[in-house]
Design a protein around this motif. Structure first.
Motif, PDB file in Angstrom:
ATOM      1  N   TRP A 162       0.836  -1.197   0.000  1.00 57.64           N
ATOM      2  CA  TRP A 162       0.000   0.000   0.000  1.00 57.64           C
ATOM      3  C   TRP A 162       0.877   1.255   0.000  1.00 57.64           C
ATOM      4  O   TRP A 162       1.833   1.343   0.787  1.00 57.64           O
ATOM      5  N   PRO A 163       0.540   2.225  -0.823  1.00 59.77           N
ATOM      6  CA  PRO A 163       1.316   3.472  -0.849  1.00 59.77           C
ATOM      7  C   PRO A 163       0.882   4.438   0.259  1.00 59.77           C
ATOM      8  O   PRO A 163      -0.087   4.178   0.979  1.00 59.77           O
ATOM      9  N   SER A 164       1.608   5.532   0.387  1.00 56.57           N
ATOM     10  CA  SER A 164       1.219   6.591   1.327  1.00 56.57           C
ATOM     11  C   SER A 164       1.287   7.930   0.620  1.00 56.57           C
ATOM     12  O   SER A 164       1.725   8.025  -0.535  1.00 56.57           O
ATOM     13  N   HIS A 165       0.889   8.961   1.343  1.00 55.90           N
ATOM     14  CA  HIS A 165       0.901  10.335   0.813  1.00 55.90           C
ATOM     15  C   HIS A 165       2.292  10.747   0.326  1.00 55.90           C
ATOM     16  O   HIS A 165       2.407  11.529  -0.609  1.00 55.90           O
ATOM     17  N   SER A 186       4.683   8.669  -0.837  1.00 55.33           N
ATOM     18  CA  SER A 186       5.301   7.720  -1.771  1.00 55.33           C
ATOM     19  C   SER A 186       5.476   8.390  -3.136  1.00 55.33           C
ATOM     20  O   SER A 186       4.505   8.856  -3.729  1.00 55.33           O
ATOM     21  N   GLU A 187       6.721   8.425  -3.621  1.00 53.24           N
ATOM     22  CA  GLU A 187       6.945   9.017  -4.937  1.00 53.24           C
ATOM     23  C   GLU A 187       6.284   8.147  -6.011  1.00 53.24           C
ATOM     24  O   GLU A 187       5.544   8.642  -6.836  1.00 53.24           O
ATOM     25  N   ASP A 188       6.555   6.841  -5.932  1.00 56.58           N
ATOM     26  CA  ASP A 188       5.947   5.892  -6.859  1.00 56.58           C
ATOM     27  C   ASP A 188       4.873   5.121  -6.096  1.00 56.58           C
ATOM     28  O   ASP A 188       5.185   4.282  -5.256  1.00 56.58           O
ATOM     29  N   LEU A 189       3.622   5.417  -6.420  1.00 54.94           N
ATOM     30  CA  LEU A 189       2.524   4.778  -5.678  1.00 54.94           C
ATOM     31  C   LEU A 189       2.532   3.259  -5.861  1.00 54.94           C
ATOM     32  O   LEU A 189       2.040   2.527  -5.006  1.00 54.94           O
ATOM     33  N   ALA A 190       3.076   2.802  -6.981  1.00 52.79           N
ATOM     34  CA  ALA A 190       3.053   1.371  -7.269  1.00 52.79           C
ATOM     35  C   ALA A 190       4.183   0.618  -6.572  1.00 52.79           C
ATOM     36  O   ALA A 190       4.158  -0.597  -6.493  1.00 52.79           O
ATOM     37  N   ILE A 209      -4.285   3.332  -8.939  1.00 45.00           N
ATOM     38  CA  ILE A 209      -2.930   3.888  -8.971  1.00 45.00           C
ATOM     39  C   ILE A 209      -2.479   4.122 -10.409  1.00 45.00           C
ATOM     40  O   ILE A 209      -1.909   5.167 -10.746  1.00 45.00           O
ATOM     41  N   LEU A 235      -4.981   9.456  -0.072  1.00 39.01           N
ATOM     42  CA  LEU A 235      -3.838   9.302   0.832  1.00 39.01           C
ATOM     43  C   LEU A 235      -3.494  10.610   1.537  1.00 39.01           C
ATOM     44  O   LEU A 235      -2.820  10.612   2.565  1.00 39.01           O
TER      45      LEU A 235
END
Lengths: 183, 326
Positions: free
Chosen positions: A118-121, A123-127, B84, B95
């Motif tokens: 799971w990404p966060s606010h 995260s540069e790369d959400l994936a 995403i 987020l």
């Protein structure tokens, strides 16, 4: 009403308005989860429901009778602390300790979210998020610490996050010392 | 908290039947409703629990878009690989909102319907036309740092607090509902929210007992997407100003633009004049300034939120520079 908390079945005759937080603290003697703001703003009441971290103060008990609830009491025992509990002790990740059960339950849920990708606010790369200190701070922002032990909380969580999956990072001497302190 | 009758609905059809009594409310994640019930801002006589309805999946739609179940938690929506990859603005907006704990619990449908965080709405000792129609508005002339500068009325200057809804507005989402009489309808998000006027307690076009079952996203837009949020602390705070932006370029000019704003109005804000000022233009600071001027042309500060006018201009220009590489 019936509940499953830390793997144990409970029956309780409680008011329909009862939150999981009040159920645990006032009716079942599980006082680990703390009441800070009682409005979902501080995170001191954080527990895990089916493994997901939530604010137990904003959660009606009646809505979770068939779920697995885990509180801090279900994560570690005296003499057998959870790796995050050990790390918080080692890194001095608290001062007064009031927010600590919520911090640790939240960190357990958070690390599971990281494991799921799971990404966060921040995260540069959400994936493909990477867990650095900025990520830990952002992901833990729902847990306030009025003593401001934040740098040490981040240190403790980083250490556990970086640990080998099968092992705890504390060396045996450390672990024994912590066991003595907690006992 | 006032006591209430509790019923758990097993199907959407049962839910809209169960809700048909005075003072009944749906509860899903409950993160906003229970907070307001503790303060007795909300005093429902009955809660209909819709949290276990079979509406928690995200499905590919026939038109190339996504059909998001109303019970999908905010966390799961933000982390969905399709969101995403194709709707980054939505993932970013989700987020940027709340905390990990709250996003785990808050539902997609509930997020659209969350209430304002206006201080006076929360304070029972204050006058508030949204909480108590006809009582007046203590926010006007009061402390209104977080409140609205666009779309307000003399009766209410509350802001809509959602980040997610701002992205949904930029993406032209459609809200799918089930009505008490069994009819379904599809409401474009630009028709979903109401301006306060003299009835600020009525915030959407939903009818009594109408249940949001899904949110439909059209096929992914072309161009780059971003969500930028300006707030008083770096995390876990509501927006002072936020911008959801989607910009497509062709031959060095802006071919398509979709811009929605949080923190400025009583609903996720979108103004065709802002987008018209950009489409067909080369990405220059002059074009961006013209769009920013259009955004705040009718904006009005109320004292402690006057700063939002220049902040909105600058944030929009920053987003446009980022999205166009200018």
């Amino acid at each position: 009403m019936h509940f499953t908390i830390n793997g144990r079945a409970y029956e309780a005759d409680v008011d329909i308005r009862t939150s999981i937080l009040d159920l645990c603290r006032e009716h079942l003697g599980l006082t680990g989860a703390k009441k800070g703001c009682d409005h979902g703003q501080c995170g001191a009441c954080t527990v895990l429901i089916d493994g997901r971290r939530v604010n137990s103060c904003l959660t009606l008990a009646v809505m979770h009778q068939d779920d697995e609830i885990t509180t801090i009491e279900g994560l570690g025992q005296i003499g057998d602390p959870h790796p995050l509990q050990e790390a918080f002790v080692r890194h001095d990740g608290y001062q007064c300790g009031y927010c600590t059960p919520g911090q640790i339950c939240s960190a357990v849920g958070m690390l599971d979210e990281v494991a799921k990708g799971w990404p966060s606010h921040v995260s540069e790369d959400l994936a493909a998020p990477l867990l650095d200190d900025g990520e830990i701070s952002e992901r833990m922002s729902g847990n306030l610490c009025r003593c401001a032990a934040y740098p040490n909380i981040v240190d403790a969580i980083r250490e556990v996050a970086q640990a080998e999956p099968e092992g705890r990072t504390a060396d045996e001497k450390d672990a024994a010392m912590i066991g003595e302190v907690l006992a | 908290m006032k006591s209430f009758i509790y019923e758990k609905a097993d199907t959407p059809e049962a839910a809209v039947r169960d809700i048909a009594t005075d003072g009944a409310r749906f509860i899903a994640g409950g993160t906003n409703l229970l907070d307001l019930m503790k303060l007795q801002v909300e005093t429902p006589a009955k809660l209909v629990d819709i949290s276990r309805l079979d509406l928690a999946t995200i499905d590919d739609a026939e038109d190339g878009g996504l059909l998001i179940g109303a019970m999908v938690p905010n966390s799961d929506l933000a982390a969905d690989p399709r969101v995403i990859a194709n709707y980054e603005v939505l993932s970013r907006a989700l987020l940027a909102g709340a905390s990990g704990q709250l996003r785990n619990k808050a539902s997609t449908g509930g997020n659209l319907l969350q209430r304002t965080r206006c201080y006076y709405f929360y304070d029972l000792a204050s006058r508030c036309n949204k909480r108590s129609p006809g009582s007046g508005c203590d926010a006007i002339g009061g402390i209104n740092r977080i409140l609205a500068v666009l779309g307000t009325s003399e009766h209410c200057i509350a802001t809509h607090p959602s980040d997610m809804a701002v992205a949904m507005r930029a993406l032209d989402a459609t809200i799918v509902t089930l009505k008490a009489d069994g009819d379904r309808r599809r409401i474009p998000i630009h028709d979903f929210y109401r301006l306060p006027g003299d009835t600020p307690h009525i915030e959407t076009v939903l009818e009594r007992g109408e249940l949001i079952t899904h949110i439909a996203l059209p096929k992914p837009p072309s161009g780059r997407q971003s969500y930028r949020k300006v707030r008083d602390r770096a995390s876990y705070a509501f927006a002072l100003v936020s911008v959801a932006g989607i910009i497509g370029m062709e031959s060095g000019r802006i071919a398509n633009a979709s811009l929605a704003f949080g923190g400025l109005g009583p609903m996720p804000w979108r103004d065709p004049a802002v987008e018209a000022a950009l489409i067909g233009q080369a990405p220059t600071i002059d074009a961006f300034a013209a769009a920013a001027d259009a955004l705040v042309a009718d904006a009005k500060g109320h004292g402690s939120n006057d700063f939002k006018l220049p902040l909105a201009r600058r944030t929009l220009i920053a987003v446009l520079r980022d999205l166009t590489g200018a």
